[in-house]
Structure formats: structure tokens, C-alpha cells
Design an enzyme around this catalytic site. Structure first.
Site, mmCIF file in Angstrom:
data_model
loop_
_atom_site.group_PDB
_atom_site.id
_atom_site.type_symbol
_atom_site.label_atom_id
_atom_site.label_comp_id
_atom_site.label_asym_id
_atom_site.label_seq_id
_atom_site.Cartn_x
_atom_site.Cartn_y
_atom_site.Cartn_z
ATOM 1 C CE LYS A 1 18.992 -17.786 7.426
ATOM 2 N NZ LYS A 1 20.153 -16.907 7.315
HETATM 3 C C1 E4P Z 1 23.128 -18.586 6.664
HETATM 4 O O1 E4P Z 1 22.133 -18.228 6.088
HETATM 5 C C2 E4P Z 1 23.912 -17.743 7.569
HETATM 6 O O2 E4P Z 1 23.576 -16.400 7.327
HETATM 7 C C3 E4P Z 1 25.391 -17.825 7.357
HETATM 8 O O3 E4P Z 1 25.736 -18.588 6.228
HETATM 9 C C4 E4P Z 1 26.194 -18.088 8.565
HETATM 10 O O4 E4P Z 1 27.546 -18.028 8.210
HETATM 11 P P1 E4P Z 1 28.716 -17.790 9.259
HETATM 12 O O5 E4P Z 1 29.017 -19.104 9.910
HETATM 13 O O6 E4P Z 1 29.866 -17.341 8.411
HETATM 14 O O7 E4P Z 1 28.245 -16.759 10.227
#
Ligand code: E4P
Length: 217
Positions: A87
Site C-alpha cells: 500500500k
Molecule cells: C483504507 O484502506 C483505509 O484503511 C480506510 O478505509 C480508511 O478509513 P477511515 O476513513 O474510516 O479511517
């Protein structure tokens, strides 16, 4: 649409896996910290444990923000397990690293996407997945689902194979709307996934069936 769970909580990952509908897991440094997983060694071990629980792709985020650092970290993460997806944040060096990884057969998830322009660059760099954060856009009075539609249109125009991974999903309606729009994947909390099951007529109907069955016994 693939279902990923957005957590580093092992109990929740096991519960989603046991449901038989789980296609993968996304994590980020904040989700790790929320579970008290800190320090490189612990984080690495946690990724390995998650890979042992689930069958699908597991996103593991790099911390470096420069090209060389991202490549070094990403290659080490990818070597941990075949299910690991590296990522990477959607910054200039992240796009360069994405291209490097895609040229070298390493799966990627370009993250922190908040615009169609960022999504276009991620696709051009050969990202496996890219993650638009719909909930965080909604939080600031901007149409998160509208962004998913926009990206779907652009990707379909050119046949980009990068998968739209709708992230920052907060509730069941987000999941349904992502499915209607044609997101390839959604990642959300277990509560939102289980929320899809809820219907009072199901509960009433089941109670009635059981009551009627027991009349003859
Ligand atoms: C994406 O991969 C992130 O981990 C995540 O969806 C972020 O979500 P949040 O806005 O609830 O922190």
C-alpha cells in the site's frame, strides 16, 4: 464486488473469514495502532498472522515517503507472503514506486485517493488496486460516492484494469451504493458488512416458521 474488511483486529478478521464472504483485508498504520500493534517486528508478525487467517489479498502500508524507501519497504513486505499487497500513498514518489512494483510483479494498492486525477495516475502507473476514501469525503460535505462513479467512468473509457477499492466505507448503504456504481472492491468495518443481513421481516418470518414447526412437535 469483492468484500475486504478494514481492520487489524484479529477477532473481527476471523469472524468475517468464518462468514465465508471475505475476499481480503486492508490495514493502515492507524488501524494497527488502534489494536496496540507498534514497532516494526510486531507489525510484520501481525501481517503474517492476518495472511494465515484469510485467503485473499492483505494490504500492508509502507511508511517511507521517498521512492527508494518505498521500494525497499515494499519489497520486504511483499516477500513476507504472496497475499501481501503493498500500500503506497498517492504522492509523486508513490506513483513512481507503483510503476516500479507493477513492472516487477508486485501487487499494489495506491491509497489516500481523493480525486479522479489521482485515480487516473494510479491506473497509468499500473496499480492493482487504488483506494478512494469515500467516508472522509462525505465528512467534509463532498460526494464520496460521486467520486467512485467518476473513476468508474474514466476507467471504463480506457479499459484500465486497476481495481476500484472503495475505502473509508462507514455503513451498509455505502456498501450497497458502491455495488450499484460498480466498485470492484469495498473495504469496510465488520459492523457494516453484518448490517447487510439485518431485516425485521426476516426475524419475524423466521420466528413464525419456528413457532409453526413446533406446533406439530
Ligand atoms: C483504507 O484502506 C483505509 O484503511 C480506510 O478505509 C480508511 O478509513 P477511515 O476513513 O474510516 O479511517
Amino acid at each position: 464486488m469483492k468484500f475486504f474488511i478494514d481492520t487489524a483486529n484479529l477477532d473481527q478478521i476471523r469472524e468475517a473469514q468464518a462468514l465465508g464472504i471475505l475476499d481480503g483485508v486492508t490495514t493502515n498504520p492507524s488501524l494497527m495502532a488502534k489494536e496496540g500493534i507498534t514497532g516494526e517486528e510486531n507489525i510484520i508478525n501481525h501481517y503474517k498472522t492476518i495472511c494465515d487467517i484469510v485467503d485473499g489479498d492483505v494490504s500492508a502500508e509502507v511508511i517511507a515517503t521517498d521512492f527508494e524507501g518505498m521500494v525497499r519497504e515494499g519489497e520486504a513486505l511483499a516477500a513476507l507472503h504472496p497475499q501481501i499487497v503493498v500500500k503506497i500513498p498517492v504522492i509523486a514518489d508513490g506513483i513512481k514506486a507503483c510503476k516500479y512494483f507493477s513492472d516487477n510483479g508486485i501487487k499494489t494498492n495506491v491509497t489516500l485517493i481523493f480525486s479522479a486525477g489521482q485515480a487516473l495516475l494510479a491506473a497509468k502507473a499500473g496499480a492493482t488496486y487504488m483506494s478512494p476514501f469515500i467516508g472522509r469525503l462525505d465528512d467534509i460535505s463532498t460526494d464520496g460516492l460521486g467520486l467512485i462513479s467518476e473513476i468508474r467512468l474514466i476507467y471504463d473509457n480506457y479499459g484500465y484494469e486497476t481495481q476500484i477499492l472503495a475505502a473509508s466505507v462507514r455503513h451498509t448503504m455505502h456498501i450497497l451504493d458502491c455495488a450499484k456504481i460498480g466498485a470492484d472492491v469495498m473495504t469496510g468495518p465488520l459492523s457494516a458488512i453484518k448490517g447487510l443481513l439485518k431485516h425485521p421481516l426476516t426475524d419475524i418470518g423466521l420466528a413464525q416458521f419456528l413457532e409453526d414447526y413446533n406446533k406439530g412437535n
